[in-house]
Design an enzyme around this catalytic site. Structure first.
Site, PDB file in Angstrom:
ATOM      1  N   ASP A 428      41.157  28.463  42.986  1.00  0.00           N
ATOM      2  CA  ASP A 428      41.200  30.047  42.837  1.00  0.00           C
ATOM      3  C   ASP A 428      41.150  30.308  41.349  1.00  0.00           C
ATOM      4  O   ASP A 428      41.231  29.838  40.465  1.00  0.00           O
ATOM      5  CB  ASP A 428      42.262  30.793  43.411  1.00  0.00           C
ATOM      6  N   GLU A 431      37.732  32.838  36.336  1.00  0.00           N
ATOM      7  CA  GLU A 431      36.791  34.013  35.676  1.00  0.00           C
ATOM      8  C   GLU A 431      37.324  34.473  34.746  1.00  0.00           C
ATOM      9  O   GLU A 431      36.574  35.501  34.017  1.00  0.00           O
ATOM     10  CB  GLU A 431      36.404  34.898  36.721  1.00  0.00           C
ATOM     11  N   ASP A 492      36.797  37.935  47.779  1.00  0.00           N
ATOM     12  CA  ASP A 492      37.651  38.723  48.644  1.00  0.00           C
ATOM     13  C   ASP A 492      37.112  40.086  49.233  1.00  0.00           C
ATOM     14  O   ASP A 492      37.254  41.186  48.765  1.00  0.00           O
ATOM     15  CB  ASP A 492      38.771  39.000  47.562  1.00  0.00           C
TER      16      ASP A 492
END
Length: 787
Positions: A428, A431, A492
């Site tokens: 996950d 960024e 998401d």
């Protein structure tokens, strides 16, 4: 203007301090092309090179400074094969040619055209230089030519290039974008971002690769922030702008889209085939808090007869947020994790664990990482602390994957978990590499930021491959080259139909950008989906490359009522029966760069009806899938391209091209099979490697002919092909299948006789609207069905 507040970028337009390449003076031939000595309109010397790296690909580099060794952070190779080419000089231009391309470079004023062997222009540089005096009359922004802008104070160089846009030209690519897939009229800033949803232009996985229906592609070889302006400043041009010491762009000739994708992957690498089990269903939630919850879900999957292969556990496997991401079990919540994993495997389930590349100060590994310099530093030489989460998670240090010792350290933390039996990690985030951080290898944060997801996912992919024999991650962030480390998912989304539609656009978009494997959260991530949305998203999700149920509330199908559960089960079982087909198109994707989920424009780019179509798709070569993207509807419009299409549910045949107003009650997602297809189907199973002893079925929808290559993990491929005429259908199976397969010829309602390997064969019958042939030997078979 170029930068806004130091954090964003605008398209370069004609500004007084912009220097465009104006002319070339002389050139020298190099092993792969030519090097020009050129100058700008301000008289500044520039170096420009053109290199043929493939017969259909030319590399353009330009810099106001000396051109050093070409950067290769994201390329699959550093050395290229020798491509034979010819050079022809005239007084006003230079022409280079291979057996596929001609490159025309005008001397003064500078301009570049790429042509095919017939002399037709594939692409050309463009600008909007106004005639003398006109610019004083109308102060309008205009696009500039090839050139650069140097900031006076910092000395930073920003480079720019512009290409003409034809009146009927459309553009695609740029990675996972949630906007309309036809990029004309849009502008994109490529900068890895935690998008907090999927309803904006910011995204997790950018790819600086663009292709055109005119038969060419552009790959910008950089990890700096890139701005693509696609006919917003000028309706006649598209351009890109990025910071960096040089411009480095590959011009790719197809002309067909599939060929452009393949050559892009020649440059940046092909995806390996993910493990076969990864194509099964993944069940997840944000998140399972303890071992009891995990085992309850595992039990529920089998009790409710839901086929599934993976259970994913989000960060709570490490305990409270202060321990994230220490990569160590909280054994109060998850006692005896090895025993839990063994119990899951006995049910045919594998375990996926969450991670991110950030570490809190209280995590058990923080001090070791700090002392050894494994984190990105600030200007004071201390770990650079970020806030990547909400306030419930303390500040975080960022693992520095430009430091090979830090990579080895991070990988070493995974090995004990993989030895326990953990199958894969959800990588996950990724960024948030700080733009002003200090990195071990000396690169600036501006250059590392977009590269960071690639380095992070590579580290975890490679240690997983080392320990399990097959690499795999479940990644959120990415950049060009990330396809080498599959797979990824779409971030998401909120739980509503508009976000579901955006998720489909993203799936098509990233597939048009060289990334063949992609997934998304069935039901949406944030919120509570109602049963209708859950079913519609599941229908779409189970016809995706990879399928995972995930969100902030329960996503197990039995949580949505009996009707939703029954529909989910039906589609999940169908997916598992289709696993031989899905895995085979996965192998095809890995070898060709074609995505599993394909926008129709990829195959039917000459059909103007599909240029903007992003609400349906091809699933491999054979299926056309049209998810229902609105709530409360019982029908949807479906476009069928040229050819004959068989309604999977009713077996009715429709002739394309044309539109259908298709009935779609909740239990039906419009699904069509291209006439001529061969669909290999397996038995119903609870998990992918469950042994049943049942025969494989070749489900054939006969036309004049067809072929399919069946792949399976660690076994030789099997080739099946057929040709049909007025007298007979002749089918050949080359390869061994045990037990022997069954052949179903749909809509083949009669036969005079059947022979197998030249002998009369009696084990055939007409059943369910088709001819069923049961083979009795496992090897190569030549079958003739006499009409």
């Amino acid at each position: 203007m170029v930068f806004k507040g130091g954090m964003s970028m605008e398209t370069i337009t004609s500004a007084p301090d912009y220097e465009r390449v104006a002319r070339w003076h002389d050139f020298e031939r190099t092993p792969h092309g030519v090097r020009f000595r050129a100058e700008t309109d301000a008289g500044t010397p520039v170096r420009v090179t053109f290199d043929f790296v493939l017969p259909e690909v030319v590399r353009l580099r330009m810099s106001p400074e000396s051109l050093g060794p070409a950067r290769s952070h994201i390329l699959a190779r550093e050395e290229w094969w020798h491509v034979p080419f010819l050079v022809s000089e005239a007084s006003d231009r230079l022409e280079l040619s291979t057996r596929f391309l001609r490159l025309d470079v005008a001397r003064d004023p500078w301009s570049v055209r790429l042509l095919d062997t017939r002399g037709e222009v594939i692409c050309r540089e463009a600008s909007e230089r106004m005639p003398d005096g006109l610019i004083e009359m109308r102060q309008v922004p205009t696009l500039t030519d090839l050139g650069f802008l140097r900031e006076p104070e910092s000395g930073r160089v920003t480079v720019h290039e512009t290409f003409g846009l034809a009146h009927d030209e459309d553009l695609y690519g740029l990675g996972e974008q949630f906007a309309r897939i036809n990029r004309v009229g849009q502008r994109f800033e490529l900068w890895a971002t935690d998008a907090y949803g999927i309803s904006h232009h910011t995204t997790y996985k950018n790819v600086p690769f663009l292709w055109s229906t005119r038969g060419y592609g552009l790959f910008v070889n950089t990890t700096f922030r890139v701005m693509f302006d696609l006919a917003t400043v000028s309706l006649l041009a598209h351009s890109f702008t990025h910071e960096g010491p040089e411009l480095d762009v590959f011009l790719i000739y197809g002309p067909e889209p599939a060929a452009i994708l393949r050559r892009y992957c020649d440059l940046t690498g092909y995806a390996p085939v993910p493990p076969r089990w990864s194509f099964g269903l993944w069940m997840s939630r944000c998140g399972y808090q303890n071992r009891a919850e995990v085992e309850q879900v595992a039990e529920g999957l089998r009790v409710h007869d839901i086929p599934c292969d993976v259970i994913h556990v989000d960060p709570w496997w490490m305990g409270d947020p202060a321990n994230w991401c220490g990569l160590q079990w909280d054994e109060d919540r998850f006692p005896d994790p090895a025993g839990m994993i063994e119990g899951l495997r006995e049910r045919g389930l594998r375990l996926c664990l969450w991670e991110n590349p950030y570490v809190t100060e209280d995590a058990p590994i923080f001090e070791e990482g700090r002392q050894r310099g494994y984190f990105v530093q600030n200007e004071d030489g201390k770990p650079y602390m970020i806030r990547a989460w909400s306030d419930i998670v303390p500040p975080l240090a960022v693992v520095d994957f430009t430091n090979q010792e830090a990579v080895a350290w991070w990988q070493s933390l995974h090995r004990p978990l993989l030895e326990q039996g953990v199958a894969v990690f959800k990588t996950d985030f990724g960024e948030a590499a700080p733009e002003d951080g200090v990195y071990h290898n000396g690169m600036s944060g501006r250059e590392v930021h977009n590269l960071y997801p690639l380095l992070y996912n590579r580290a975890v992919f490679e240690v997983t491959e080392e320990m399990t024999g097959r690499g795999l991650v479940w990644a959120r962030s990415g950049w060009a080259g990330s396809q080498r480390y599959p797979t990824c998912w779409g971030g998401d989304p909120l739980t509503d139909f508009p976000h579901m539609a955006n998720q489909l656009r993203a799936a098509l978009s990233i597939g048009l950008s060289g990334v063949p494997f992609y997934s998304h959260d069935i039901g949406g991530f944030a919120g509570q989906p109602d049963p209708e949305l859950y079913v519609r998203w599941a229908q779409f999700g189970l016809f995706s490359s990879h399928s995972r149920c995930h969100g902030t509330t329960p996503r197990e199908p039995w949580e949505f009522g009996e009707e939703a559960e029954a529909i989910f089960r039906r589609y999940a079982k169908l997916r598992y029966r289709l696993l031989p087909y899905i895995y085979s198109i996965g192998v095809q994707a890995a070898r060709t760069g074609l995505p599993v989920v394909r926008a129709l424009v990829l195959k039917y780019n000459h059909d103007p009806n599909v240029r903007h179509l992003d609400s349906e798709y091809l699933f491999g070569d054979s299926f056309l899938v049209a998810p229902v993207l609105e709530g409360g509807v019982q029908r949807r419009t479906v476009y069928l391209p040229v050819g004959e299409w068989v309604d999977y549910w009713s077996r009715e045949v429709h002739e394309g091209p044309g539109w259908l107003n298709y009935p779609a009650p909740l239990e039906i997602m419009p699904l069509f099979i291209r006439r001529g297809s061969i669909i290999p189907m397996g038995p119903e199973v609870d998990y992918t490697d469950q042994a049943t002893g049942a025969s494989l079925v070749f489900d054939i929808y006969p036309a004049d002919g067809g072929n399919f290559t069946l792949y399976d993990e660690d076994t030789p491929p099997v080739e099946i092909s057929y040709a049909a005429d007025e007298t007979a259908l002749r089918l050949t199976i080359i390869g061994s299948l045990s037990p022997p397969p069954v052949v179903v010829l749909n809509d083949f309602l009669s036969a005079r006789r059947v022979t197998v390997n030249h002998y009369s064969h009696e084990r055939w019958r007409v059943e369910g609207g088709g001819l069923v042939i049961e083979l009795t030997e496992p090897g190569t078979a030549e079958i003739i069905v006499w009409r």
